[in-house]
Design a protein around this motif. Sequence first.
Motif, mmCIF file in Angstrom:
data_model
loop_
_atom_site.group_PDB
_atom_site.id
_atom_site.type_symbol
_atom_site.label_atom_id
_atom_site.label_comp_id
_atom_site.label_asym_id
_atom_site.label_seq_id
_atom_site.Cartn_x
_atom_site.Cartn_y
_atom_site.Cartn_z
ATOM 1 N N ARG A 80 -73.684 -25.875 52.665
ATOM 2 C CA ARG A 80 -74.685 -26.376 51.724
ATOM 3 C C ARG A 80 -75.007 -25.355 50.638
ATOM 4 O O ARG A 80 -75.918 -25.557 49.843
ATOM 5 C CB ARG A 80 -75.965 -26.759 52.474
ATOM 6 N N GLY A 81 -74.260 -24.255 50.618
ATOM 7 C CA GLY A 81 -74.506 -23.231 49.611
ATOM 8 C C GLY A 81 -75.877 -22.609 49.716
ATOM 9 O O GLY A 81 -76.482 -22.231 48.711
ATOM 10 N N ASN A 82 -76.388 -22.493 50.946
ATOM 11 C CA ASN A 82 -77.760 -22.024 51.122
ATOM 12 C C ASN A 82 -77.855 -20.679 51.836
ATOM 13 O O ASN A 82 -78.944 -20.260 52.214
ATOM 14 C CB ASN A 82 -78.574 -23.072 51.894
ATOM 15 N N HIS A 83 -76.733 -20.015 52.046
ATOM 16 C CA HIS A 83 -76.747 -18.692 52.666
ATOM 17 C C HIS A 83 -76.329 -17.654 51.626
ATOM 18 O O HIS A 83 -75.365 -17.851 50.890
ATOM 19 C CB HIS A 83 -75.804 -18.639 53.867
ATOM 20 N N MET A 84 -77.070 -16.555 51.588
ATOM 21 C CA MET A 84 -76.792 -15.509 50.612
ATOM 22 C C MET A 84 -75.993 -14.373 51.252
ATOM 23 O O MET A 84 -76.023 -14.175 52.470
ATOM 24 C CB MET A 84 -78.107 -14.967 50.033
ATOM 25 N N ASP A 85 -75.295 -13.629 50.408
ATOM 26 C CA ASP A 85 -74.549 -12.461 50.858
ATOM 27 C C ASP A 85 -75.544 -11.334 51.127
ATOM 28 O O ASP A 85 -76.117 -10.754 50.195
ATOM 29 C CB ASP A 85 -73.542 -12.051 49.777
ATOM 30 N N LEU A 86 -75.756 -11.025 52.405
ATOM 31 C CA LEU A 86 -76.763 -10.025 52.761
ATOM 32 C C LEU A 86 -76.331 -8.617 52.354
ATOM 33 O O LEU A 86 -77.173 -7.742 52.154
ATOM 34 C CB LEU A 86 -77.055 -10.089 54.262
ATOM 35 N N LYS B 122 -81.513 -19.736 53.030
ATOM 36 C CA LYS B 122 -81.896 -19.575 54.433
ATOM 37 C C LYS B 122 -81.331 -18.258 54.947
ATOM 38 O O LYS B 122 -80.112 -18.115 55.034
ATOM 39 C CB LYS B 122 -81.350 -20.745 55.247
ATOM 40 N N PRO B 123 -82.214 -17.282 55.266
ATOM 41 C CA PRO B 123 -83.677 -17.331 55.144
ATOM 42 C C PRO B 123 -84.117 -17.152 53.695
ATOM 43 O O PRO B 123 -83.317 -16.802 52.834
ATOM 44 C CB PRO B 123 -84.121 -16.145 56.000
ATOM 45 N N GLY B 124 -85.405 -17.379 53.457
ATOM 46 C CA GLY B 124 -85.975 -17.138 52.146
ATOM 47 C C GLY B 124 -86.797 -15.859 52.172
ATOM 48 O O GLY B 124 -87.482 -15.572 53.153
ATOM 49 N N HIS C 226 -73.179 -19.185 49.749
ATOM 50 C CA HIS C 226 -72.018 -19.741 50.429
ATOM 51 C C HIS C 226 -72.496 -20.604 51.588
ATOM 52 O O HIS C 226 -73.687 -20.815 51.771
ATOM 53 C CB HIS C 226 -71.102 -18.619 50.930
ATOM 54 N N GLY C 227 -71.570 -21.104 52.382
ATOM 55 C CA GLY C 227 -71.906 -22.016 53.471
ATOM 56 C C GLY C 227 -71.700 -23.453 53.035
ATOM 57 O O GLY C 227 -71.504 -23.750 51.848
#
Length: 302
Positions: free
Chosen positions: A271-277, A200-202, A268-269
């Motif tokens: 739910r492990g659903n955020h990426m390192d931008l 999130k986001p995809g 990370h996060g």
Amino acid sequence: MSYLEWAESQLAELELLSSMFPTQEELEVTDQVALAELRAYVEGSAPRDSPPSSRPHFLIKQKLDTGSTEMTDVILSCAYTSEYPSVLPEITIRCASLNRAQQTQLHADLSAYLIGNFQGEVCVLSAVNWVKENLHLFINRSLSTAPAPKKEFASPRSRSQEVFSRLWIYSHHIYNKAKRKNILEWSKELGLSGFSMPGKPGIVCVEGSQSACEEFWSRVKVLTWKKIMIRHREDIPLDHQGEDSRNVESIDCLRKFSGFEEAVFDPHGNRGNHMDLGQLYQFLNEKGCCDVFQIYFGIEGR
């Protein structure tokens, strides 16, 4: 509705489907762990501070009479989003009797039917019934008036009309395993390069011939999404001056990606659903397309 109320509706519908399709030849839950987590969340034997990270995925298998000499095998692949039934489930229909154009139209019409009649309500059984009643219309529909598909390599005259495209697609999120698998398989099938970033986001980037990119987008957009759009696109007419000219541009020489991959950047996060931008920006910078970062996020990367 709360996450708990959504989960209760999902579990109740699954139990109803299990009673109507009691054998594994009719209903197959492909992720038993996700079902167990959903049940534990609803029954209170698991923490309720956040919904389960995994989402139930199941297959409903039917043999339908479509007017042919043999029964037609149909599989509805269904996955719940966390917010279902407030958000439609992800439903993909598999049927060997449908060609690609028929399948695309079937998905579009089914989505329109569900959006128009069942927004905010459980709807998988209604989707099954709709497919039963309407599948034969798509199988028997004449495609004789449909335009012939474009060929990537044809005569020099037709090649002069070729266009290289790169689509930058934004989705509110990409979690579902089946959807991620579709993205990988369709890009390979259509000869597209690029990448997809789940979470999130995809983000999905595909590049190749314009006709292949448009076909990819036509398949992806009819799946059930909370939000999906083409955020940016690049279209470059190919300049074919001759077979041996150094100035002849080809699709391959315009690619910025050597193949198609699913790219994950230090998830990370809770739910492990955020990426390192920051890592995403570096990845884009290495590919020579870091300017698209600001188009996606409204800020300059670093």
